[in-house]
Design an enzyme around this catalytic site. Structure first.
Site, PDB file in Angstrom:
ATOM      1  N   ASP A 100       0.865  -1.177   0.000  1.00 24.00           N
ATOM      2  CA  ASP A 100       0.000   0.000   0.000  1.00 24.00           C
ATOM      3  C   ASP A 100       0.907   1.234   0.000  1.00 24.00           C
ATOM      4  OD1 ASP A 100      -1.605  -2.211   0.959  1.00 24.00           O
ATOM      5  OD2 ASP A 100      -3.062  -0.782   1.746  1.00 24.00           O
ATOM      6  N   LYS A 155      -7.190   3.226  -2.908  1.00 22.01           N
ATOM      7  CA  LYS A 155      -7.531   3.257  -1.484  1.00 22.01           C
ATOM      8  C   LYS A 155      -7.815   4.689  -1.054  1.00 22.01           C
ATOM      9  CE  LYS A 155      -5.167   2.124   2.891  1.00 22.01           C
ATOM     10  NZ  LYS A 155      -3.940   1.499   3.442  1.00 22.01           N
ATOM     11  N   LYS A 188     -10.433   0.056  -1.919  1.00 25.20           N
ATOM     12  CA  LYS A 188     -10.240  -0.225  -0.495  1.00 25.20           C
ATOM     13  C   LYS A 188     -10.608   1.025   0.295  1.00 25.20           C
ATOM     14  CE  LYS A 188      -6.708  -1.218   3.020  1.00 25.20           C
ATOM     15  NZ  LYS A 188      -5.307  -1.649   3.286  1.00 25.20           N
TER      16      LYS A 188
END
Length: 227
Positions: free
Chosen positions: A92, A156, A185
């Protein structure tokens, strides 16, 4: 939703700067026990967590250039390679918000391209953190369009360290642009079942939270109460 599907939504998170070995042991023990998708940790914890989770099927997720995103592309790529070499299954990373704000979309595209390529070559899942609390709607749209071109696994909403976290509106916006080409996400401020399910209803396919256990237990209690 069934319990087995709920737990696989969670990236079980502990990203404190003072995280100790005992914190990692607890995090990984919980993830193994509940069957969460991933533990989300700072990249320096990748090797330890990989050892602790061996044979569990739970992934190790390393946060890269976290939480500010203010490192060069080369630095992000190096940290990514190092994390994967040390056992990370998922990455990430935080975009360079300064370059986005400057309108340097070519830089953002190149950063995403290199990060996606680095992870693809090594069989790792790649997630791009927008940090929406600092962005205009137009900037969010631009990032989604770049993601459609570069095809990370996930985009995300947030780090959870900014001035705001995930919102249903942001998840809906992101999903409306990327459709099924890229997953979404939601992370940041998701601490109860109602909020979690609202994010899923809006289109999120992963949930980043340190409240994974509380949400799971709330779900179990609801099932028990309805029985």
């Amino acid at each position: 939703m069934e319990l087995k599907n709920l737990v696989k939504l969670f990236d079980h998170t502990y990203l404190k700067p003072y995280a100790a070995r005992e914190d990692m042991k607890r995090l990984c023990r919980e993830a193994r026990e509940y069957g969460f998708a991933m533990v989300a940790v700072n990249s320096v914890q990748s090797r330890l967590c990989k050892e602790l989770l061996e044979g569990s099927g739970v992934h190790v997720g390393a946060a890269i250039s976290f939480p500010l995103g203010q490192t060069t592309i080369a630095a992000k790529v190096f940290e990514t390679k190092d994390a994967i070499a040390n056992g990370a299954d998922e990455i990430d990373y935080v975009i360079n918000i300064t370059e986005l704000k400057a309108g340097n979309h070519g830089y953002i595209r190149e950063e995403m391209r290199q990060m996606v390529e680095t992870c693809r070559e090594r069989g790792a899942i790649i997630k791009v953190i927008f940090e929406n609390c600092f962005l205009t709607e137009e900037e969010k749209r631009i990032l989604c369009q770049i993601a459609l071109e570069e095809k990370p696994d996930f985009i995300k909403t947030s780090t959870g360290f900014g001035t705001g976290g995930a919102t249903v509106e942001d998840v809906k916006l992101m999903k409306s642009i990327v459709g099924d080409a890229v997953k979404v996400k939601a992370a940041g401020g998701i601490r109860d079942l109602e909020t979690c399910l609202a994010m899923v209803e809006a289109g999120a396919e992963r949930i980043g939270t340190s409240a994974s256990i509380q949400i799971t237990e709330e779900f179990k209690h609801g099932i028990s109460a309805g029985a």
